[in-house]
Design a protein around this motif. Structure first.
Motif, short mmCIF file in Angstrom:
data_model
loop_
_atom_site.label_atom_id
_atom_site.label_comp_id
_atom_site.label_asym_id
_atom_site.label_seq_id
_atom_site.Cartn_x
_atom_site.Cartn_y
_atom_site.Cartn_z
N SER A 1 -10.23 28.13 -31.97
CA SER A 1 -8.89 28.44 -31.47
C SER A 1 -8.88 29.80 -30.79
CB SER A 1 -7.89 28.43 -32.62
OG SER A 1 -6.63 28.91 -32.20
N SER A 2 -8.12 29.90 -29.71
CA SER A 2 -8.04 31.16 -28.96
C SER A 2 -7.02 32.12 -29.55
CB SER A 2 -7.68 30.87 -27.50
OG SER A 2 -6.41 30.24 -27.41
N SER A 3 -6.40 31.75 -30.67
CA SER A 3 -5.38 32.61 -31.28
C SER A 3 -5.51 32.61 -32.80
CB SER A 3 -3.98 32.12 -30.89
OG SER A 3 -2.98 32.82 -31.61
N ALA A 4 -5.42 33.79 -33.39
CA ALA A 4 -5.46 33.89 -34.85
C ALA A 4 -4.17 33.37 -35.48
CB ALA A 4 -5.69 35.34 -35.26
N THR A 5 -3.09 33.42 -34.72
CA THR A 5 -1.78 33.05 -35.28
C THR A 5 -1.18 31.80 -34.66
OG1 THR A 5 -0.69 34.52 -33.68
CG2 THR A 5 -1.25 35.45 -35.84
N GLY A 6 -1.75 31.31 -33.56
CA GLY A 6 -1.19 30.16 -32.86
C GLY A 6 -0.24 30.56 -31.75
N ASP A 7 0.01 29.65 -30.82
CA ASP A 7 0.91 29.93 -29.71
C ASP A 7 1.48 28.60 -29.20
OD1 ASP A 7 2.21 30.54 -27.35
OD2 ASP A 7 0.65 31.88 -26.61
N PRO A 8 2.76 28.31 -29.50
CA PRO A 8 3.33 27.01 -29.12
C PRO A 8 3.59 26.86 -27.62
CG PRO A 8 5.03 28.43 -30.03
CD PRO A 8 3.73 29.15 -30.21
N TYR A 9 3.50 27.94 -26.86
CA TYR A 9 3.84 27.88 -25.44
C TYR A 9 2.64 27.54 -24.56
CZ TYR A 9 7.72 30.36 -27.53
OH TYR A 9 8.76 30.72 -28.36
N CYS A 10 1.44 27.65 -25.12
CA CYS A 10 0.22 27.41 -24.33
C CYS A 10 -0.27 25.98 -24.55
CB CYS A 10 -0.86 28.41 -24.72
SG CYS A 10 -2.41 28.20 -23.78
N THR A 11 0.22 25.08 -23.75
CA THR A 11 -0.28 23.71 -23.74
C THR A 11 -1.15 23.51 -22.50
OG1 THR A 11 1.69 22.93 -22.57
CG2 THR A 11 1.72 22.80 -24.98
N GLN A 12 -1.87 22.42 -22.45
CA GLN A 12 -2.68 22.15 -21.27
C GLN A 12 -1.81 21.94 -20.04
OE1 GLN A 12 -6.41 20.62 -20.99
NE2 GLN A 12 -6.54 19.77 -23.06
N GLY A 13 -2.37 22.23 -18.88
CA GLY A 13 -1.61 22.11 -17.65
C GLY A 13 -1.22 20.67 -17.35
N PHE A 14 -0.12 20.52 -16.59
CA PHE A 14 0.30 19.19 -16.13
C PHE A 14 0.14 19.13 -14.62
CE2 PHE A 14 4.13 21.76 -15.82
CZ PHE A 14 4.77 21.32 -14.68
N THR A 15 0.08 17.90 -14.09
CA THR A 15 -0.28 17.74 -12.69
C THR A 15 0.55 16.65 -12.01
OG1 THR A 15 -2.57 18.29 -13.27
CG2 THR A 15 -2.20 17.33 -11.09
N ALA B 1 0.89 33.71 -10.24
CA ALA B 1 0.89 35.13 -9.90
C ALA B 1 -0.49 35.58 -9.43
CB ALA B 1 1.32 35.96 -11.11
N PRO B 2 -0.56 36.40 -8.38
CA PRO B 2 -1.86 36.86 -7.87
C PRO B 2 -2.68 37.52 -8.98
CG PRO B 2 -0.11 37.45 -6.35
CD PRO B 2 0.56 36.90 -7.57
N GLY B 3 -3.95 37.17 -9.08
CA GLY B 3 -4.84 37.76 -10.07
C GLY B 3 -4.69 37.20 -11.47
N ASN B 4 -3.82 36.22 -11.66
CA ASN B 4 -3.62 35.65 -12.99
C ASN B 4 -4.92 34.98 -13.47
OD1 ASN B 4 -2.27 35.01 -15.33
ND2 ASN B 4 -0.76 33.68 -14.36
N LYS B 5 -5.09 34.94 -14.78
CA LYS B 5 -6.29 34.35 -15.36
C LYS B 5 -5.93 33.33 -16.43
CE LYS B 5 -9.19 38.45 -14.65
NZ LYS B 5 -10.05 39.47 -15.31
N GLU B 6 -6.87 32.45 -16.71
CA GLU B 6 -6.70 31.50 -17.79
C GLU B 6 -6.62 32.23 -19.12
OE1 GLU B 6 -9.25 27.77 -15.89
OE2 GLU B 6 -9.96 28.79 -17.71
N ARG B 7 -5.91 31.63 -20.06
CA ARG B 7 -5.81 32.19 -21.41
C ARG B 7 -7.22 32.43 -21.96
NH1 ARG B 7 -1.81 32.41 -25.80
NH2 ARG B 7 -3.03 33.13 -27.59
N GLU B 8 -7.51 33.66 -22.32
CA GLU B 8 -8.84 34.04 -22.78
C GLU B 8 -9.19 33.26 -24.05
OE1 GLU B 8 -11.35 38.08 -23.99
OE2 GLU B 8 -9.30 38.22 -23.21
N GLY B 9 -10.38 32.67 -24.06
CA GLY B 9 -10.87 31.96 -25.23
C GLY B 9 -10.49 30.50 -25.30
N GLU B 10 -9.64 30.03 -24.38
CA GLU B 10 -9.19 28.65 -24.46
C GLU B 10 -10.33 27.65 -24.25
OE1 GLU B 10 -5.81 26.45 -24.62
OE2 GLU B 10 -6.54 27.75 -26.19
N ARG B 11 -11.31 28.00 -23.46
CA ARG B 11 -12.40 27.06 -23.21
C ARG B 11 -13.50 27.14 -24.28
NH1 ARG B 11 -12.24 24.58 -18.05
NH2 ARG B 11 -10.78 25.57 -16.61
N GLN B 12 -13.35 28.01 -25.27
CA GLN B 12 -14.35 28.14 -26.32
C GLN B 12 -14.57 26.81 -27.04
OE1 GLN B 12 -16.34 30.68 -27.15
NE2 GLN B 12 -17.27 29.50 -28.82
#
Length: 668
Positions: free
Chosen positions: A257-271, A546-557
């Protein structure tokens, strides 16, 4: 055998309220009463499979769908490229209905892959998928002597819940008001609020429908079942049953998991997918007014993928003639030729990946409360309209980037070249069946995920976790450094398989044992699936583009290969409500496990299991939770259900599944 509902723990009480929303009568008289044995809400692949098996069992099935197409991923969401794993595909080890779908596609086109795509063995037109699947359901009703009541363009607005059961559901079906444009003229963001409103509007006339059981008995007997097969777990939210959203807290069960506490707002992208056609002559393309806002986001992503022909043919869904054989980045494909139609679904293209409380698509329980959607009559679909709108814009902007863009946010200047010989396909007769050209509904990778009932070994509610399916061995330094010594020991112990007893007893160190090389085997498995743990991570900042934005760190772990896995019945049974089942992407999985439990054949298998389980429960006069509430003790009626599922041609386990068989590397 004594049966009882298991008392919820205080942990779950803190997660979500246990009080169902009060039922609200519609503001005007119900226009139509409809009765059925099984109400399936959501006409995607899971919903279609539930209906298919319900019909084959001779039951009356009501099937509702927000769009006017059945099929979800393969039709209304435009993702008409079957995601399959090589071994399962080579052995054709699938549910009977999914096999019939593949065969019907082949019969319809004369081949399984009319698009000659390279991502799959089968790529085809979404508009045809709707026709093919409707035919399959009609034939299932004839063969099984069941009755299908199909309600397209219909949403469930309210549930009448008393105690532990759903008594009825109020739904709204919409059609264009006389003299107004036809359905699918406007994108979802412009119509969804109207679709969930009771009153007629300048755009839609509404029919209010009450769905109810065919017969009502006094006492505890259940006379119908409601299956949530929606793309976002709508009924889970509307019925207010315990569930999760987004990232789970890091633990020995979810160590990546990319978070020690969890994060309900970070779901996978939709298309929002779209279709584009290769032309002989260059086309004139007008830049959308919003294009500059999203241009900083677009990219081929990786150098080995930075080839237009490769991207175009990745999910090519129609190819009337074969082009020249090409190779790029180790991938062989046939070059696009005039008349080729490509469906686009690209991570750094038309994926929209919000990940904050300001822009997340699927509302959390707290957000539902704040917007009044848990109040009687307040349900509006549980989605953020602005996120839908921006998902539509980023998709149309991506087409312009493909044909006219010369920037690349990840690879820099000089990589992207304009490709003017392409036409954006739109119109009611186009592959997506919409005037605006986008899919009727976005392809959803993740929504609300159920928390099953507390059970033996699952005191906080049943769930499938990362370590239940991942092939990772977790011995690398990342886990030693990220997890506490106690958590790391628990992880190694959980992975020890047959040697776990020795580890727990202290006879062996966790470091001495070889981890099991298979997925978790469940005594209540009712279906199967196999796919990689595949992520389209949320972005760190708002807005995602947003310019320069990055993927949530650790999500692909947590990304990587998974073992062939099972679908336990406990993952489909909600807390609080006894006559509701969940199928599809909203079953009880963790955030990481959900990244594998989301593809086409899994959806069908879970839906088939839900349909057969509902019919079985009606036949036996037993609630589904009663089939599993004494596990790990023997459950004779559970075994009878599993035998029925197998006999109907729906596998509940892969060949040679056993705690003693640890040779699963051959399953690729």
């Amino acid at each position: 055998m004594k049966r009882k509902l298991i008392t919820l723990t205080l942990t779950l009480i803190s997660l979500t309220s246990l009080t169902p929303p009060a039922f609200s009568a519609p503001p005007r008289t119900v226009d139509k009463e409809e009765t059925c044995d099984i109400l399936v809400v959501g006409g995607g692949l899971a919903g279609a499979a539930s209906a298919y098996e319900g019909l084959m069992a001779g039951r009356t099935v009501c099937l509702t769908e927000i769009t006017d197409w059945v099929g979800g991923q393969i039709s209304a969401q435009g993702t008409s490229a079957l995601d399959e794993r090589p071994t399962q595909r080579s052995r054709l080890f699938y549910s009977r209905g999914y096999l019939e779908l593949r065969e019907r596609i082949k019969r319809y086109y004369g081949e399984l892959n009319p698009g000659d795509c390279w991502v799959s063995e089968s790529c085809f037109l979404p508009r045809d998928a709707d026709k093919i699947l409707e035919g399959i359901l009609r034939d299932a009703a004839k063969r099984g002597k069941g009755t299908l009541k199909w309600y397209p363009s219909t949403v469930v607005k309210d549930l009448d819940i008393t105690g532990d059961r759903i008594n009825s559901a109020i739904a709204i079906q919409h059609k264009p008001t006389k003299g107004t444009p036809p359905l699918n003229t406007f994108p979802l963001s412009q119509t969804i609020e109207d679709a969930y409103s009771y009153n007629n509007s300048s755009r839609f006339d509404k029919t209010i429908i009450r769905f109810a059981p065919k017969r009502v008995l006094k006492g505890p007997a259940l006379t119908w079942y409601v299956i949530d097969a929606t793309e976002t777990g709508e009924l889970i939210g509307l019925a207010d049953v315990p569930h999760r959203l987004g990232i789970d807290p890091r633990s020995y069960l979810e160590p990546s998991s990319s978070s020690a506490t969890g994060d309900p707002y970070c779901t996978q992208g939709f298309t929002y997918t779209f279709a584009m056609e290769t032309t002989k002559e260059p086309q004139t393309h007008q830049m959308p007014s919003f294009y500059p806002q999203y241009e900083p986001y677009y990219s081929y992503e990786l150098k080995r993928l930075a080839d237009f022909g490769l991207v175009h043919t990745y999910r090519r869904i129609w190819s009337p003639q074969k082009g020249e054989t090409k190779k790029f980045g180790g991938i062989t494909y046939t070059a696009p030729t005039p008349g080729d139609i490509s469906m686009q679904n690209w991570t750094w293209g038309n994926d929209y990946r919000p990940g904050t409380a300001q822009d997340n698509l699927v509302y959390t329980r707290e957000q539902l409360q704040a917007t009044g959607q848990l109040q009687p009559g307040g349900w509006m679909g549980g989605l953020r309209i602005d996120a839908l709108r921006k998902g539509e814009e980023i998709s149309k902007g991506y087409f312009h980037w493909l044909v006219a863009g010369n920037t690349d946010s990840q690879l820099g200047a000089g990589v992207k070249q304009p490709q003017p010989n392409q036409k954006f396909l739109s119109g009611l007769d186009s592959p997506m069946g919409t005037v605006h050209g986008l899919s009727k509904y976005p392809y959803m990778r993740e929504g609300r995920r159920l928390i099953g009932r507390p059970a033996y070994g699952y005191p906080n509610g049943f769930s499938i976790w990362e370590i239940d399916i991942s092939r990772r061995d977790y011995k690398d330094d990342y886990y030693r450094q990220t997890l506490s010594p106690e958590t790391y020991r628990s992880l190694r112990t959980a992975l020890a398989g047959l040697e776990s007893v020795s580890v727990v007893a202290g006879r062996k160190s966790p470091e001495e044992v070889r981890r099991r090389t298979r997925s978790t085997i469940y005594p209540d498995s009712v279906g199967i699936g196999h796919y990689a743990i595949d992520f389209h991570p949320c972005m760190m900042m708002s807005p995602p583009e947003a310019p320069g934005n990055k993927e949530r760190e650790g999500e692909r772990q947590g990304a990587g290969q998974a073992y062939p896995f099972q679908i336990p019945l406990r993952a489909m049974i909600p807390q609080k409500i006894n006559n509701m089942l969940v199928a599809g992407k909203s079953i009880a999985t963790s955030h990481i496990a959900a990244a594998a439990y989301r593809v086409h054949s899994f959806e069908w298998s879970s839906g088939a299991a839900a349909g057969i389980t509902a019919a079985f429960a009606l036949d036996k006069g037993i609630a589904p939770y009663e089939l599993v509430d004494q596990l790990p003790r023997q459950e004779p009626q559970l075994q009878e259900l599993r035998q029925r599922i197998e006999k109907t041609g729906n596998p509940t386990a892969f060949p040679d599944t056993s705690i003693f068989n640890e040779t699963w590397d051959k399953w690729q």
